[in-house]
Design a protein around this motif. Structure first.
Motif, short mmCIF file in Angstrom:
data_model
loop_
_atom_site.label_atom_id
_atom_site.label_comp_id
_atom_site.label_asym_id
_atom_site.label_seq_id
_atom_site.Cartn_x
_atom_site.Cartn_y
_atom_site.Cartn_z
N GLU A 241 0.83 -1.20 0.00
CA GLU A 241 0.00 0.00 0.00
C GLU A 241 0.87 1.25 0.00
O GLU A 241 0.63 2.20 -0.77
N ALA A 242 1.89 1.25 0.85
CA ALA A 242 2.80 2.40 0.90
C ALA A 242 3.59 2.53 -0.39
O ALA A 242 3.85 3.65 -0.87
N LEU A 243 3.97 1.39 -0.98
CA LEU A 243 4.73 1.42 -2.23
C LEU A 243 3.90 2.00 -3.37
O LEU A 243 4.38 2.87 -4.12
N ILE A 244 2.68 1.52 -3.52
CA ILE A 244 1.82 2.03 -4.60
C ILE A 244 1.59 3.53 -4.44
O ILE A 244 1.67 4.30 -5.41
N SER A 245 1.31 3.96 -3.23
CA SER A 245 1.09 5.38 -2.97
C SER A 245 2.31 6.21 -3.33
O SER A 245 2.20 7.27 -3.97
N ALA A 246 3.50 5.73 -2.94
CA ALA A 246 4.73 6.48 -3.20
C ALA A 246 5.06 6.53 -4.69
O ALA A 246 5.58 7.55 -5.18
N LEU A 247 4.78 5.46 -5.41
CA LEU A 247 5.02 5.47 -6.86
C LEU A 247 4.04 6.40 -7.57
O LEU A 247 4.38 7.03 -8.57
N ARG A 248 2.84 6.45 -7.05
CA ARG A 248 1.83 7.32 -7.67
C ARG A 248 2.15 8.81 -7.50
O ARG A 248 1.99 9.60 -8.42
N ASP A 249 2.57 9.18 -6.29
CA ASP A 249 2.75 10.61 -6.03
C ASP A 249 4.18 11.09 -6.21
O ASP A 249 4.49 12.27 -5.96
N GLY A 250 5.08 10.20 -6.62
CA GLY A 250 6.45 10.59 -6.88
C GLY A 250 7.37 10.59 -5.68
O GLY A 250 8.53 10.98 -5.80
N THR A 251 6.86 10.15 -4.54
CA THR A 251 7.72 10.03 -3.36
C THR A 251 8.86 9.04 -3.62
O THR A 251 9.98 9.22 -3.14
N PRO A 268 -4.35 -4.84 -8.84
CA PRO A 268 -4.42 -4.30 -10.21
C PRO A 268 -3.86 -2.89 -10.34
O PRO A 268 -3.52 -2.45 -11.45
N ARG A 269 -3.73 -2.17 -9.24
CA ARG A 269 -3.16 -0.81 -9.32
C ARG A 269 -1.72 -0.83 -9.80
O ARG A 269 -1.25 0.14 -10.41
N PHE A 270 -1.00 -1.95 -9.54
CA PHE A 270 0.38 -2.04 -10.01
C PHE A 270 0.45 -1.89 -11.53
O PHE A 270 1.38 -1.29 -12.07
N THR A 271 -0.52 -2.46 -12.24
CA THR A 271 -0.47 -2.47 -13.70
C THR A 271 -0.76 -1.11 -14.32
O THR A 271 -0.58 -0.93 -15.53
N THR A 272 -1.21 -0.16 -13.52
CA THR A 272 -1.50 1.17 -14.03
C THR A 272 -0.34 2.15 -13.83
O THR A 272 -0.40 3.28 -14.30
N LEU A 273 0.69 1.71 -13.13
CA LEU A 273 1.81 2.59 -12.80
C LEU A 273 2.87 2.57 -13.91
O LEU A 273 3.34 1.49 -14.28
#
Length: 315
Positions: A241-251, A268-273
């Motif tokens: 959860e923390a990883l997906i959030s950080a990849l999304r917002d550029g952290t 499935p959120r991984f496949t959108t990054l």
């Protein structure tokens, strides 16, 4: 004399299936539609479980096999085996270490290079016609000469670090204690401090309750918007959860993952990054290594039933 009954939890390559079936009375759990009924019927006869690292053997499986003597794991990880139950009942557990360390290390470095140099994007750039129509792929980043952190300097982590040494990198590691076999690499006490001084953070720690989410939000934030996380260990070591959030917002700058919670049904959120490289848990997936893993799994079973020392005992 009857063959020992073995509960097979997942499929193996044909070169392992054939000798396993020749030596044992194999009950193929993974093919059963009604697994509860299958266990009720076959469990009391089972003396051994042959499983894979990601499948393990939970307490339900173990409880269904009252005469179980050994769990032989095809893989280095055994975190999915209920070791507390095994210890309490005197059930032996084995795995297949060493034989896969080189391939996993190769793949970890491969993912780092592929992601930092845009190898997958470059292939798509050529195939899709963008090279001819638009021009060169946007500039990527270099790998050599940068800073690498290894979280877990066991067999696999050590092999990763050896390979990275050839790239002229500054290599640091974090583990429960400094390792006397790594005098040229810097020991860092905490994962967060390790991440803070790394451009690439390789997760190679064995999975356990103590390491669950050891790569958490503070570690990911310390790695930062220019950093890359590479995981070839177990998904549970990383807070997804923390990883997906950080990849999304550029952290976090980017990631390369070979393991996921609930795989193959990954989030499935991984496949959108766009800033992540996804792989189907294939780090040890070479013909040579998988044959060696199968040989060692069967060697452990054979030793147990022959009453000789287990080649690679966990307990």
């Amino acid at each position: 004399m009857s063959k020992p009954a073995i509960l097979q939890i997942g499929a193996y390559p044909a070169w392992d299936e054939t000798p396993l079936n020749q030596a044992y009375d194999v009950r193929r759990y993974f093919e059963a539609d009604d697994k509860a009924t299958f266990l009720a019927e076959h469990g009391p006869q089972v003396r051994a479980i042959a499983t894979r690292g990601e499948l393990g053997a939970n307490h339900t499986l173990l409880d269904a096999c009252p005469n179980l003597e050994i769990v032989s794991v095809y893989g280095v990880g055994y975190d999915a085996v209920d070791l507390d139950v095994c210890r309490a009942r005197g059930i032996r557990v084995t795995n297949t270490p060493d034989v896969l360390s080189g391939d996993v290390a190769d793949f970890a470095v491969t993912m780092m290079l592929a992601q930092t140099r845009g190898v997958v994007a470059g292939d798509a750039w050529v195939r899709g016609g963008a090279w001819a129509q638009t021009g060169n792929l946007p500039l990527q980043r270099r790998a050599w000469g940068r800073r690498a952190g290894i979280l877990g300097l066991g067999r696999i982590g050590f092999e990763i670090a050896k390979r990275l040494s050839g790239f002229g990198m500054q290599i640091s590691y974090s583990d429960v204690a400094p390792k006397d076999y790594a005098p040229d690499w810097q020991f860092i006490a905490t994962p967060e401090d390790l991440a803070r001084q790394s451009d690439f953070l390789f997760v190679a720690a064995a999975a356990s309750s103590a390491t669950r989410h050891i790569v958490n939000r503070p570690v990911i934030e310390a790695l930062g918007p220019e950093g890359m996380l590479i995981n070839v260990s177990r998904a549970s070591n990383v807070d997804e959860e923390a990883l997906i959030s950080a990849l999304r917002d550029g952290t976090l700058g980017s990631a390369a993952l070979d393991v996921f919670e609930n795989e193959p049904q990954l989030d499935p959120r991984f496949t959108t990054l766009p800033n992540i490289l996804l792989q189907p848990h294939q780090a040890s997936g070479t013909v040579e290594t998988r044959k060696a893993m199968g040989d060692l799994l069967r060697a452990n079973l054979a030793a147990h039933f022959a009453g000789t020392p287990l080649p690679t005992a966990v307990i």
